[in-house]
Design a protein around this motif. Structure first.
Motif, PDB file in Angstrom:
ATOM      1  N   ILE A 135      23.187  56.078  53.637  1.00 25.29           N
ATOM      2  CA  ILE A 135      22.919  55.868  52.211  1.00 25.29           C
ATOM      3  C   ILE A 135      23.842  56.733  51.360  1.00 25.29           C
ATOM      4  O   ILE A 135      24.364  56.288  50.334  1.00 25.29           O
ATOM      5  N   GLY A 136      24.071  57.977  51.777  1.00 29.27           N
ATOM      6  CA  GLY A 136      24.996  58.845  51.044  1.00 29.27           C
ATOM      7  C   GLY A 136      26.414  58.317  51.074  1.00 29.27           C
ATOM      8  O   GLY A 136      27.152  58.414  50.095  1.00 29.27           O
ATOM      9  N   SER A 137      26.812  57.733  52.210  1.00 32.15           N
ATOM     10  CA  SER A 137      28.175  57.206  52.294  1.00 32.15           C
ATOM     11  C   SER A 137      28.351  55.948  51.448  1.00 32.15           C
ATOM     12  O   SER A 137      29.463  55.664  51.001  1.00 32.15           O
ATOM     13  N   ILE A 138      27.280  55.213  51.212  1.00 32.04           N
ATOM     14  CA  ILE A 138      27.371  54.033  50.341  1.00 32.04           C
ATOM     15  C   ILE A 138      27.837  54.437  48.949  1.00 32.04           C
ATOM     16  O   ILE A 138      28.634  53.744  48.325  1.00 32.04           O
ATOM     17  N   ALA A 139      27.343  55.572  48.460  1.00 27.94           N
ATOM     18  CA  ALA A 139      27.756  56.052  47.141  1.00 27.94           C
ATOM     19  C   ALA A 139      29.258  56.265  47.089  1.00 27.94           C
ATOM     20  O   ALA A 139      29.928  55.859  46.129  1.00 27.94           O
ATOM     21  N   PHE A 140      29.809  56.882  48.133  1.00 29.17           N
ATOM     22  CA  PHE A 140      31.245  57.157  48.139  1.00 29.17           C
ATOM     23  C   PHE A 140      32.068  55.901  48.413  1.00 29.17           C
ATOM     24  O   PHE A 140      33.187  55.779  47.923  1.00 29.17           O
ATOM     25  N   VAL A 141      31.540  54.966  49.191  1.00 29.61           N
ATOM     26  CA  VAL A 141      32.244  53.701  49.417  1.00 29.61           C
ATOM     27  C   VAL A 141      32.393  52.952  48.097  1.00 29.61           C
ATOM     28  O   VAL A 141      33.479  52.462  47.763  1.00 29.61           O
ATOM     29  N   PHE A 142      31.309  52.865  47.335  1.00 25.63           N
ATOM     30  CA  PHE A 142      31.385  52.193  46.040  1.00 25.63           C
ATOM     31  C   PHE A 142      32.307  52.933  45.083  1.00 25.63           C
ATOM     32  O   PHE A 142      33.026  52.318  44.297  1.00 25.63           O
ATOM     33  N   ILE A 173      31.960  58.002  58.157  1.00 24.25           N
ATOM     34  CA  ILE A 173      32.124  56.872  57.233  1.00 24.25           C
ATOM     35  C   ILE A 173      33.197  57.189  56.198  1.00 24.25           C
ATOM     36  O   ILE A 173      34.030  56.340  55.862  1.00 24.25           O
ATOM     37  N   LEU A 174      33.193  58.412  55.677  1.00 27.22           N
ATOM     38  CA  LEU A 174      34.219  58.787  54.697  1.00 27.22           C
ATOM     39  C   LEU A 174      35.617  58.741  55.292  1.00 27.22           C
ATOM     40  O   LEU A 174      36.557  58.283  54.636  1.00 27.22           O
ATOM     41  N   LYS A 175      35.762  59.213  56.523  1.00 29.21           N
ATOM     42  CA  LYS A 175      37.074  59.172  57.173  1.00 29.21           C
ATOM     43  C   LYS A 175      37.548  57.725  57.336  1.00 29.21           C
ATOM     44  O   LYS A 175      38.717  57.411  57.067  1.00 29.21           O
ATOM     45  N   MET A 176      36.657  56.831  57.733  1.00 30.17           N
ATOM     46  CA  MET A 176      37.029  55.419  57.875  1.00 30.17           C
ATOM     47  C   MET A 176      37.381  54.797  56.527  1.00 30.17           C
ATOM     48  O   MET A 176      38.375  54.081  56.418  1.00 30.17           O
TER      49      MET A 176
END
Length: 180
Positions: free
Chosen positions: A41-48, A170-173
């Motif tokens: 869920i935290g990585s979704i914020a950074f993906v968006f 997730i951030l690295k990808m």
């Protein structure tokens, strides 16, 4: 997909995603959820945020910390020095054209270091059992409970490590794929 509406919406939704992910991290201690789903869920914020603003701006906004420092001179009182230090770190004093007494240090949080820290925290959370003469990953809890969090213990340390590991992965990808 860099539109004004999407960029504005993400600016307001990113803190909500992050707060909810930390809530899920703590909630998963006693209920389903925990570090893995909280990290997703935290990585979704950074993906968006990467989709709306690009990887450079996301990394500069969330993963780069700037600390300002000024050597304390003798004629300054300690409260005045602390107030000026607070102002510099809070309102991001920029370097002026004339020589300034403020020095700044930048700390960059990289996803690979986040993954390594998460793996270290998750792996070392089980050593408390070994130190007590019990099997690895035996859970220990503190005798008191916090109102919204519940009991604090080694399972929460393990979940925090998994949270950092998933978030870093997730951030690295995302950063790698968005640069291409």
């Amino acid at each position: 997909m860099r539109t004004l509406i999407f960029a504005t919406t993400i600016r307001y939704l990113t803190p909500l995603f992050l707060i909810f992910s930390v809530y899920i991290l703590f909630r998963g201690h006693n209920h389903p959820g925990g570090g893995f789903i909280g990290g997703l869920i935290g990585s979704i914020a950074f993906v968006f945020h990467v989709l709306a603003h690009g990887p450079e701006r996301t990394a500069g906004t969330y993963f780069q910390l700037t600390f300002y420092h000024q050597s304390r001179q003798e004629h300054y009182s300690l409260p005045r020095h602390m107030w000026q230090l607070l102002q510099a770190n809070t309102w991001n004093r920029v370097k002026q054209g004339s020589p300034s007494p403020w020095r700044y240090y930048m700390l960059r949080v990289r996803p690979a270091y986040m993954m390594a820290t998460g793996l270290l925290v998750a792996a070392t959370s089980g050593f408390a059992g070994l130190l007590a003469g019990l099997p690895y990953m035996t859970g220990f809890w503190l005798p008191f409970k916090l109102p919204l969090v519940g009991g604090l213990g080694t399972p929460l340390l393990f979940d925090t490590g998994v949270y950092l590991l998933v978030l870093g992965m997730i951030l690295k990808m995302v950063f790698t794929m968005s640069k291409e």
